[in-house]
Design a protein around this motif. Structure first.
Motif, PDB file in Angstrom:
ATOM      1  N   ILE B  61      26.294  14.839 -65.827  1.00 26.94           N
ATOM      2  CA  ILE B  61      26.339  14.238 -64.485  1.00 26.94           C
ATOM      3  C   ILE B  61      25.988  12.765 -64.550  1.00 26.94           C
ATOM      4  O   ILE B  61      25.735  12.127 -63.546  1.00 26.94           O
ATOM      5  CB  ILE B  61      25.413  14.960 -63.485  1.00 26.94           C
ATOM      6  CG1 ILE B  61      23.994  15.028 -64.022  1.00 26.94           C
ATOM      7  CG2 ILE B  61      25.926  16.327 -63.159  1.00 26.94           C
ATOM      8  CD1 ILE B  61      23.023  15.469 -62.973  1.00 26.94           C
ATOM      9  N   LEU B  63      23.403  11.119 -65.521  1.00 25.37           N
ATOM     10  CA  LEU B  63      22.060  10.603 -65.265  1.00 25.37           C
ATOM     11  C   LEU B  63      21.616   9.820 -66.488  1.00 25.37           C
ATOM     12  O   LEU B  63      20.814   8.916 -66.424  1.00 25.37           O
ATOM     13  CB  LEU B  63      21.076  11.752 -65.032  1.00 25.37           C
ATOM     14  CG  LEU B  63      20.916  12.262 -63.623  1.00 25.37           C
ATOM     15  CD1 LEU B  63      19.954  13.420 -63.605  1.00 25.37           C
ATOM     16  CD2 LEU B  63      20.455  11.170 -62.694  1.00 25.37           C
ATOM     17  N   ARG B  90      31.164  12.155 -59.109  1.00 22.06           N
ATOM     18  CA  ARG B  90      29.829  12.606 -58.751  1.00 22.06           C
ATOM     19  C   ARG B  90      29.840  13.796 -57.814  1.00 22.06           C
ATOM     20  O   ARG B  90      29.068  14.731 -57.897  1.00 22.06           O
ATOM     21  CB  ARG B  90      29.100  11.453 -58.047  1.00 22.06           C
ATOM     22  CG  ARG B  90      27.957  10.784 -58.784  1.00 22.06           C
ATOM     23  CD  ARG B  90      27.439  11.613 -59.825  1.00 22.06           C
ATOM     24  NE  ARG B  90      26.033  11.561 -60.124  1.00 22.06           N
ATOM     25  CZ  ARG B  90      25.305  10.541 -60.451  1.00 22.06           C
ATOM     26  NH1 ARG B  90      25.765   9.341 -60.431  1.00 22.06           N
ATOM     27  NH2 ARG B  90      24.063  10.695 -60.782  1.00 22.06           N
ATOM     28  N   GLN B  94      27.648  18.935 -59.343  1.00 21.15           N
ATOM     29  CA  GLN B  94      26.314  18.863 -58.732  1.00 21.15           C
ATOM     30  C   GLN B  94      25.337  19.675 -59.575  1.00 21.15           C
ATOM     31  O   GLN B  94      25.738  20.477 -60.409  1.00 21.15           O
ATOM     32  CB  GLN B  94      26.345  19.380 -57.300  1.00 21.15           C
ATOM     33  CG  GLN B  94      27.079  18.460 -56.329  1.00 21.15           C
ATOM     34  CD  GLN B  94      26.376  17.143 -56.110  1.00 21.15           C
ATOM     35  OE1 GLN B  94      25.155  17.063 -56.141  1.00 21.15           O
ATOM     36  NE2 GLN B  94      27.149  16.079 -55.890  1.00 21.15           N
ATOM     37  N   MET B  95      24.061  19.444 -59.317  1.00 22.75           N
ATOM     38  CA  MET B  95      23.058  20.059 -60.159  1.00 22.75           C
ATOM     39  C   MET B  95      21.913  20.625 -59.312  1.00 22.75           C
ATOM     40  O   MET B  95      21.529  20.030 -58.312  1.00 22.75           O
ATOM     41  CB  MET B  95      22.509  18.989 -61.103  1.00 22.75           C
ATOM     42  CG  MET B  95      21.672  19.521 -62.234  1.00 22.75           C
ATOM     43  SD  MET B  95      21.614  18.246 -63.505  1.00 22.75           S
ATOM     44  CE  MET B  95      20.580  19.004 -64.705  1.00 22.75           C
ATOM     45  N   PHE B 108      11.420  14.607 -46.191  1.00 20.41           N
ATOM     46  CA  PHE B 108      12.711  14.817 -45.537  1.00 20.41           C
ATOM     47  C   PHE B 108      12.768  16.215 -44.934  1.00 20.41           C
ATOM     48  O   PHE B 108      12.384  17.187 -45.575  1.00 20.41           O
ATOM     49  CB  PHE B 108      13.843  14.671 -46.562  1.00 20.41           C
ATOM     50  CG  PHE B 108      14.265  13.245 -46.809  1.00 20.41           C
ATOM     51  CD1 PHE B 108      13.330  12.295 -47.174  1.00 20.41           C
ATOM     52  CD2 PHE B 108      15.586  12.851 -46.673  1.00 20.41           C
ATOM     53  CE1 PHE B 108      13.705  10.982 -47.405  1.00 20.41           C
ATOM     54  CE2 PHE B 108      15.971  11.538 -46.902  1.00 20.41           C
ATOM     55  CZ  PHE B 108      15.032  10.604 -47.270  1.00 20.41           C
ATOM     56  N   ILE B 113      17.827  16.335 -45.604  1.00 20.09           N
ATOM     57  CA  ILE B 113      18.192  16.588 -46.998  1.00 20.09           C
ATOM     58  C   ILE B 113      19.697  16.852 -47.091  1.00 20.09           C
ATOM     59  O   ILE B 113      20.401  16.286 -47.926  1.00 20.09           O
ATOM     60  CB  ILE B 113      17.401  17.798 -47.550  1.00 20.09           C
ATOM     61  CG1 ILE B 113      15.931  17.420 -47.739  1.00 20.09           C
ATOM     62  CG2 ILE B 113      17.993  18.286 -48.865  1.00 20.09           C
ATOM     63  CD1 ILE B 113      15.033  18.600 -48.018  1.00 20.09           C
ATOM     64  N   GLU B 116      21.801  13.697 -45.942  1.00 16.14           N
ATOM     65  CA  GLU B 116      21.875  12.610 -46.907  1.00 16.14           C
ATOM     66  C   GLU B 116      22.899  12.924 -47.992  1.00 16.14           C
ATOM     67  O   GLU B 116      23.635  12.049 -48.436  1.00 16.14           O
ATOM     68  CB  GLU B 116      20.509  12.369 -47.546  1.00 16.14           C
ATOM     69  CG  GLU B 116      20.510  11.097 -48.369  1.00 16.14           C
ATOM     70  CD  GLU B 116      19.237  10.934 -49.143  1.00 16.14           C
ATOM     71  OE1 GLU B 116      18.643   9.877 -49.048  1.00 16.14           O
ATOM     72  OE2 GLU B 116      18.845  11.873 -49.853  1.00 16.14           O
ATOM     73  N   ALA B 117      22.942  14.188 -48.394  1.00 14.50           N
ATOM     74  CA  ALA B 117      23.928  14.573 -49.396  1.00 14.50           C
ATOM     75  C   ALA B 117      25.338  14.331 -48.877  1.00 14.50           C
ATOM     76  O   ALA B 117      26.247  13.990 -49.621  1.00 14.50           O
ATOM     77  CB  ALA B 117      23.741  16.038 -49.764  1.00 14.50           C
ATOM     78  N   THR B 119      26.339  11.908 -47.011  1.00 11.40           N
ATOM     79  CA  THR B 119      26.736  10.500 -46.910  1.00 11.40           C
ATOM     80  C   THR B 119      27.627  10.098 -48.073  1.00 11.40           C
ATOM     81  O   THR B 119      28.310   9.086 -48.018  1.00 11.40           O
ATOM     82  CB  THR B 119      25.511   9.564 -46.912  1.00 11.40           C
ATOM     83  OG1 THR B 119      24.756   9.813 -48.095  1.00 11.40           O
ATOM     84  CG2 THR B 119      24.647   9.794 -45.702  1.00 11.40           C
ATOM     85  N   LEU B 120      27.631  10.913 -49.128  1.00 17.67           N
ATOM     86  CA  LEU B 120      28.462  10.576 -50.278  1.00 17.67           C
ATOM     87  C   LEU B 120      29.885  11.088 -50.109  1.00 17.67           C
ATOM     88  O   LEU B 120      30.760  10.775 -50.876  1.00 17.67           O
ATOM     89  CB  LEU B 120      27.850  11.184 -51.544  1.00 17.67           C
ATOM     90  CG  LEU B 120      26.451  10.690 -51.831  1.00 17.67           C
ATOM     91  CD1 LEU B 120      25.755  11.598 -52.795  1.00 17.67           C
ATOM     92  CD2 LEU B 120      26.516   9.284 -52.356  1.00 17.67           C
ATOM     93  N   ARG B 168      22.121  22.177 -50.586  1.00 25.04           N
ATOM     94  CA  ARG B 168      22.262  20.735 -50.745  1.00 25.04           C
ATOM     95  C   ARG B 168      23.338  20.404 -51.782  1.00 25.04           C
ATOM     96  O   ARG B 168      24.170  19.529 -51.601  1.00 25.04           O
ATOM     97  CB  ARG B 168      20.929  20.139 -51.180  1.00 25.04           C
ATOM     98  CG  ARG B 168      20.821  18.670 -51.042  1.00 25.04           C
ATOM     99  CD  ARG B 168      20.269  18.039 -52.297  1.00 25.04           C
ATOM    100  NE  ARG B 168      21.316  17.868 -53.292  1.00 25.04           N
ATOM    101  CZ  ARG B 168      21.199  18.160 -54.568  1.00 25.04           C
ATOM    102  NH1 ARG B 168      20.096  18.684 -55.033  1.00 25.04           N
ATOM    103  NH2 ARG B 168      22.194  17.959 -55.400  1.00 25.04           N
TER     104      ARG B 168
END
Lengths: 321, 291
Positions: B61, B63, B90, B94-95, B108, B113, B116-117, B119-120, B168
């Protein structure tokens, strides 16, 4: 929540009383009183001294003096200053604004510089910029503020850029309002910087440490893993979790707003409360000291309470029932 | 089509600073690993802690940046993607992390939570109500009541939190879900629930799972293919049944004997891995690192 605030105020009353008693006993347990200074003057007769001793109840036992002071306090009478021979409230209020200006300027400068600096250092951990910030932090933490003030004053005396002390220039009264503000600001510069620089170093280190701790948490990894932009990771997740201890510190700062900074005030001849109180303690001007102590204590308690209330607002895990 | 294809991934971590002219010391966290994941085929990475499985997942992913090697998502090279293409990548992987107590931001609410996820995601929700609808669907999918939106992570149990973490991860409709020890911190009953949930979700959302685990019982239940990692290398890779019935590499045998009753000889010394060892297909679909 309101019950909690009320409780805190009720607890504050014995706290202030104990604080006052301790200060009073400390002041009283050292030998002599203010009248001893007058007694050394051969022109003052024993009768006069005896009169004042009786008037101010200085011939009574210490505890009785204390309760007498408390009794007057309840009628909002804070007592007379021996030295100035006027009510202490008048002396303090004359200097309160000066002290507040200096403390507030230093407070704003400290927090406005230290917080971003700490975040910046944490984000760039162990890179050259972080090392540079930490190096300077160590230097400024190790230098006493009065020493920094002296260096700044020396620099000012050599270059003539900034005034060498005091609060007003000689032509202050002829200036326009804007000119007056400018005049005070130029006088403010050196004491403010001298006061702030050590606090900036300390606060920056605290902020950096909190930030690093927050950045090491698993939810930061989660935030990064889901592909959140780095600035959101830093400001939405890490910063919000790193801010708690700083809010508590902010509460402590509240009391120092009016307590003054004696050393800097003396060096920069700033007419604030700090230098006034230092003289008052040395000359055993007891009610002046007590009132200032009372002010600091009350502000400290209020500041702490405000910080605790603020914590509830920003951290959902904290609750007072 | 291969969903995710890793080829010769290498990641060394320096443990000693390079002295002048000298060679620094390294930990070979991931050493020339190749792995292919097909759509719908759950893969498990197993191995002892420190064998490099988590590092490999983090490289997937992105990171962590790998030292060398290629990562292909549905045939497209993603190793050096940037900008909007990177965000698309991305979104697809997911992880879910091991520790449900720390992997959710305590400041949050559940709503934040999940929001916010979102928003991508490319699609912006026209109405707040649509967004809330999607969030409620997800909560229902992971068997959580929908009235918890305004609550904070500390108000939930471990199993519930892991469901939130899964919800999430599902917000963006990923194709591959990496579960890094995602059930190992939960007690066995909750583990069972979560594993069932994962199986349901797989059918519902056409997911592919990559499990990272040391728990062979869990792995046996959920994966189609198992890759055994040891000292940064994949030492054996085969279908789940095949690994359990016919382990060929000495490390796999030992791992099995430790986890379940499997007759094996205790090794007396470290298993040596030749630096140039290659995976060899011993039987159909059963790869073993050549010793």
């Amino acid at each position: 929540m309101w019950v909690y605030i009320l409780k805190r105020f009720l607890v504050a009353i014995p706290m202030i009383l104990i604080m006052a008693l301790a200060t009073f006993l400390l002041m009283g347990s050292t030998p002599g009183n203010y009248l001893d200074t007058i007694r050394m003057d051969p022109q003052v007769s024993e009768e006069t001294i005896g009169y004042y001793q009786h008037l101010y109840k200085l011939d009574r036992p210490l505890l009785e003096q204390f309760f007498y002071w408390i009794k007057n306090l309840l009628r909002l009478e804070f007592g007379y200053s021996f030295h100035y021979n006027v009510p202490v409230t008048r002396i303090i209020s004359a200097r309160l604004l000066n002290t507040f200006i200096l403390s507030f300027a230093s407070f704003v400068l400290t927090w406005a510089v230290a917080i971003p600096l700490g975040i910046w250092a944490a984000v760039h951990r162990n890179q050259w910029i972080d090392r540079l910030i930490q190096l300077f932090s160590y230097i400024f933490l190790s230098l006493p503020s009065f020493f920094i003030a002296m260096i700044l004053l020396y620099w000012a005396s050599q270059t003539g850029v900034l005034p060498l002390g005091g609060m007003y220039g000689p032509d202050y009264d002829q200036l326009t309002l804007l000119g007056k503000i400018g005049d005070i600001l130029t006088h403010l510069a050196i004491p403010t910087v001298a006061l702030s620089i050590g606090s900036i170093a300390a606060l920056q280190r605290i902020m950096r440490g909190n930030m690093l701790e927050a950045l090491g948490q698993k939810y930061i990894l989660t935030a990064r893993a889901k592909g959140l932009p780095e600035n959101k990771v830093v400001y939405h997740h890490a910063l919000r979790n790193a801010i708690n201890p700083l809010i508590t510190l902010l509460g402590y700062e509240f009391s120092s707003l009016l307590s003054g900074a004696a050393l800097i005030e003396i060096i920069c001849s700033w007419p604030g409360l700090g230098s006034l109180m230092l003289t008052a303690v040395r000359s055993k001007d007891i009610y002046l000291v007590m009132t200032s102590m009372l002010m600091g204590g009350v502000l400290f308690i209020i500041g702490n309470l405000l910080a605790d209330i603020l914590l509830v607002k920003v951290d959902p895990r904290i609750r007072y029932d | 089509m291969i969903l995710l294809e890793l080829k010769n991934i290498k990641k060394y971590f320096p443990i000693k600073r390079k002295s002048w002219g000298g060679q620094g010391a390294f930990v070979k966290a991931v050493d020339q690993v190749s792995l292919s994941i097909y759509p719908g085929e759950n893969v498990s990475l197993v191995g002892e802690s420190g064998c490099g499985k988590t590092t490999l997942a983090r490289i997937m992913i992105k990171l962590i940046q790998q030292d060398s090697g290629s990562i292909k998502l549905e045939g497209q090279e993603v190793a050096n993607l940037k900008g909007s293409k990177f965000r698309k990548f991305r979104k697809d992987i997911q992880m879910v992390f091991q520790d449900p107590f720390n992997s959710l931001d305590p400041r949050f609410t559940v709503f934040h939570i999940l929001k916010e996820a979102m928003t991508l995601e490319k699609v912006r929700y026209r109405h707040f109500r649509d967004q809330e609808q999607r969030i409620k669907e997800l909560l229902a999918a992971v068997d959580l009541p929908v009235n918890i939106l305004n609550r904070y992570p500390h108000e939930f149990s471990g199993g519930e939190r892991q469901r939130i973490a899964i919800a999430r991860a599902l917000v963006l409709n990923p194709k591959l879900l990496i579960l890094d020890e995602a059930v190992s911190s939960l007690d066995v009953l909750i583990q069972d629930q979560i594993l069932k949930l994962l199986q349901e979700l797989q059918d519902k959302f056409q997911l592919t799972y990559l499990f990272i685990s040391h728990n062979l019982k869990v792995v046996r239940r959920v994966s189609h293919k198992i890759a055994v990692m040891y000292k940064g290398k994949i030492v054996e890779m085969a279908a789940t049944q095949e690994i359990f019935q016919n382990p060929l590499h000495p490390y796999t045998k030992e791992l099995l004997s430790a986890a379940i009753e499997y007759k094996s000889v205790r090794r007396s010394e470290d298993i040596n891995i030749h630096p140039n060892a290659q995976l060899v297909e011993k039987e159909k679909g059963h790869f073993v690192l050549d010793v």
